[in-house]
Write a protein that holds these residues in place. Structure first.
Motif, PDB file in Angstrom:
ATOM      1  N   SER A  56       0.824  -1.220   0.000  1.00 12.89           N
ATOM      2  CA  SER A  56       0.000   0.000   0.000  1.00 12.89           C
ATOM      3  C   SER A  56       0.854   1.265   0.000  1.00 12.89           C
ATOM      4  O   SER A  56       0.401   2.324  -0.427  1.00 12.89           O
ATOM      5  N   LEU A  57       2.085   1.160   0.480  1.00 15.96           N
ATOM      6  CA  LEU A  57       2.990   2.307   0.459  1.00 15.96           C
ATOM      7  C   LEU A  57       3.512   2.579  -0.951  1.00 15.96           C
ATOM      8  O   LEU A  57       3.892   3.712  -1.269  1.00 15.96           O
ATOM      9  N   THR A  58       3.535   1.557  -1.789  1.00 15.43           N
ATOM     10  CA  THR A  58       4.163   1.682  -3.104  1.00 15.43           C
ATOM     11  C   THR A  58       3.166   1.871  -4.235  1.00 15.43           C
ATOM     12  O   THR A  58       3.574   2.144  -5.359  1.00 15.43           O
ATOM     13  N   ARG A  59       1.872   1.708  -3.945  1.00 16.28           N
ATOM     14  CA  ARG A  59       0.869   1.762  -4.995  1.00 16.28           C
ATOM     15  C   ARG A  59      -0.061   2.937  -4.763  1.00 16.28           C
ATOM     16  O   ARG A  59      -0.950   2.887  -3.913  1.00 16.28           O
ATOM     17  N   PRO A  60       0.092   4.052  -5.485  1.00 16.20           N
ATOM     18  CA  PRO A  60      -0.772   5.218  -5.284  1.00 16.20           C
ATOM     19  C   PRO A  60      -2.250   4.890  -5.422  1.00 16.20           C
ATOM     20  O   PRO A  60      -3.089   5.482  -4.730  1.00 16.20           O
ATOM     21  N   GLU A  61      -2.579   3.953  -6.321  1.00 10.46           N
ATOM     22  CA  GLU A  61      -3.993   3.642  -6.533  1.00 10.46           C
ATOM     23  C   GLU A  61      -4.595   2.866  -5.367  1.00 10.46           C
ATOM     24  O   GLU A  61      -5.814   2.655  -5.320  1.00 10.46           O
ATOM     25  N   LEU A  62      -3.758   2.421  -4.394  1.00 10.08           N
ATOM     26  CA  LEU A  62      -4.253   1.676  -3.245  1.00 10.08           C
ATOM     27  C   LEU A  62      -4.298   2.519  -1.971  1.00 10.08           C
ATOM     28  O   LEU A  62      -4.430   1.977  -0.884  1.00 10.08           O
ATOM     29  N   VAL A  63      -4.190   3.839  -2.119  1.00 16.13           N
ATOM     30  CA  VAL A  63      -4.197   4.711  -0.943  1.00 16.13           C
ATOM     31  C   VAL A  63      -5.479   4.500  -0.134  1.00 16.13           C
ATOM     32  O   VAL A  63      -5.452   4.425   1.099  1.00 16.13           O
ATOM     33  N   SER A  64      -6.610   4.377  -0.830  1.00 18.12           N
ATOM     34  CA  SER A  64      -7.870   4.220  -0.103  1.00 18.12           C
ATOM     35  C   SER A  64      -7.926   2.893   0.652  1.00 18.12           C
ATOM     36  O   SER A  64      -8.610   2.773   1.669  1.00 18.12           O
ATOM     37  N   LEU A  65      -7.181   1.883   0.180  1.00 17.17           N
ATOM     38  CA  LEU A  65      -7.183   0.588   0.847  1.00 17.17           C
ATOM     39  C   LEU A  65      -6.283   0.567   2.078  1.00 17.17           C
ATOM     40  O   LEU A  65      -6.365  -0.352   2.894  1.00 17.17           O
TER      41      LEU A  65
END
Length: 510
Positions: A56-65
């Motif tokens: 989640s730290l490396t994937r901007p699209e997973l910020v909400s997760l």
């Protein structure tokens, strides 16, 4: 060393199963010094929780997760500011600090080589991140003896066989295609119950919005074509073995809404005195009781009628199929015989012969559910079965003999979970189903396993399961052995599934 410890309570289960790599633009690498040993389920899930947080730290699209990993009110702004933009990570070491209690994952973050330790513990039968430690002095470069992280897509998964899968995230949700080895993920469209054509080049599906409509589309997302519309709630489309016809189910007639019946006890007594027939309580009635007004009361659920219809793609012709029943769900065409298909009726499954226009029963158990999958050689059936208050996967011969249960929750898991009221109910569409698996705050006693799909060679079965706390695609041998996540390479990280138990086809594999 600067230590920042966060005590976090996950509100859902682990989002990522043990991954050798994660999706583009991130690649997570395991240290080559970690030996391969047979691991317990706790080890897998403890490490997966840490890796989910790192991802989640490396994937901007997973910020909400990321909030799934944080207790309400916990802030990580300070850590994120100090870390800056993270594009990848490499796991240097992972293991138990306290056996079966505290698991530690040490990793190098990219760019810069910042060292981080993530700690997980088990809370209410779920593994959660309960500490994060940043190590100063390593920001200038990669740790000694490590290799730089190179951004790359998910790496192929060995052992999954060949072919391509199409899957939907939920009934009416996004539709994706992916290679069986976990590469080549692509969103294609959205709709219900996708199925790959016999040659694997097209997908058939339906939509209910803005109108009820049947579509085909190429697997690369091109050439979407509408074939037919205006039959209510069309679903479960399936290709004939020669690819020239499509059969689907649709709703028409019957009772679409439930009915609450009440009768005063005095009225019932008067009927009996006159010799009149007593009130008949239907077999499927629910909530039969004497209410506070001294009345007999019960609820009659909806009783919608579902039919099968066929579209001839070569001639553009439509015709209804006379199966002999008003309850026709989840059709699946025989993979080698273009004249036969299987479907679920109100009393079990049946085989329909399109040429003779007759149906023969295969099973007599109304707990047999779709989507029904026939093995590539046409000899066996895989299906979802309502058993012990949850979904399980069974197989049987095409004639209904030799039924086998492939999935089952281990007794030690059942003993460690809380009982849930997993109520059976009838949906407005007339489907007998149950409450969604693992609702918030109410963990189930047993895992759910559903929506099987055969591999092209018939040796394996892909299926949906919620055994980690969320719905995921897993794979097993055709005899039920070697059950495991199908895409541990992180290919589906961030994609959320929901199986609702309304005979939806979640996966098709060619």
């Amino acid at each position: 060393m600067k230590k920042i410890t966060l005590y976090i309570a996950l509100i859902i289960g682990v989002l990522f199963i043990l991954s050798a790599t994660v999706s583009s633009p991130v690649q997570a690498q395991e240290a080559p010094t970690i030996p391969e040993v047979e691991e317990s389920l706790d080890t897998v899930l403890a490490r997966a929780a840490a890796k989910g947080f790192l991802t989640s730290l490396t994937r901007p699209e997973l910020v909400s997760l990321r909030d799934f990993y944080l207790n309400e009110g916990v802030r990580v702004d300070g850590i994120l500011t100090e870390l800056g933009q993270i594009t990848g990570y490499r796991i240097n070491q992972a293991g138990w600090m306290v056996p079966d209690q505290t698991y530690q994952v040490q990793a190098s973050l990219q760019p810069g080589g910042q060292q981080i330790s993530v700690y997980t513990g088990k809370y209410n039968h779920r593994w959660k991140v309960d500490g994060v430690e940043l190590v100063n002095g390593a920001a200038g470069g990669a740790a000694a003896g490590t290799q730089p992280v190179v951004a790359a897509g998910p790496q192929p998964v060995a052992g999954n066989g060949t072919g391509k899968l199409v899957f939907q995230t939920q009934s009416g949700g996004d539709i994706y295609v992916i290679n069986a080895d976990g590469t080549g993920l692509q969103r294609v469209t959205h709709g219900l119950d996708p199925e790959l054509s016999p040659d694997g080049t097209q997908i058939v599906f339906t939509r209910w919005d803005p109108q009820y409509e049947l579509f085909t589309i190429n697997v690369d997302g091109t050439n979407e074509r509408a074939w037919f519309s205006n039959k209510r709630q069309m679903k479960s489309p399936t290709w004939s073995a020669d690819g020239t016809k499509i059969v689907f189910s649709y709703q028409d007639g019957g009772r679409l809404e439930g009915d609450l019946k009440t009768y005063s006890l005095s009225e019932l007594g008067e009927r009996a005195a006159r010799g009149e027939n007593p009130v008949r309580i239907p077999d499927n009635a629910r909530g039969v009781e004497i209410n506070e007004n001294n009345q007999l009361q019960f609820f009659v659920p909806p009783d919608a009628h579902w039919w099968l219809a066929q579209i001839d793609l070569t001639k553009g012709e439509y015709r209804d199929l006379a199966t002999g029943t008003r309850y026709n769900y989840a059709p699946s065409w025989h993979p080698t015989d273009p004249n036969k298909l299987i479907f679920r009726g109100d009393k079990g499954m049946a085989i329909y012969d399109a040429q003779a226009q007759v149906s023969q029963p295969v099973s007599h158990d109304d707990r047999d559910r779709g989507a029904i999958a026939i093995s590539p050689d046409g000899s066996r059936i895989a299906l979802t079965y309502y058993q012990d208050g949850n979904w399980e996967i069974h197989t049987m011969n095409i004639d209904g003999s030799d039924r086998r249960r492939l999935t089952e929750t281990p007794l030690h898991v059942v003993a460690n979970r809380h009982t849930e009221n997993n109520e059976v109910f009838i949906t407005p569409e007339g489907f007998r189903t149950m409450s969604r698996a693992q609702p918030d705050g109410m963990p189930m006693m047993r895992w759910n396993n559903a929506a099987p799909a055969w591999s092209p060679d018939g040796s394996q079965i892909a299926f949906m399961t919620d055994r980690t706390g969320q719905w995921e695609i897993w794979i097993m041998n055709a005899d039920g052995s070697n059950q495991r996540p199908m895409f541990p390479n992180g290919a589906l990280d961030g994609i959320q599934f929901n199986f609702a138990g309304v005979d939806e086809r979640m996966i098709s594999w060619r």
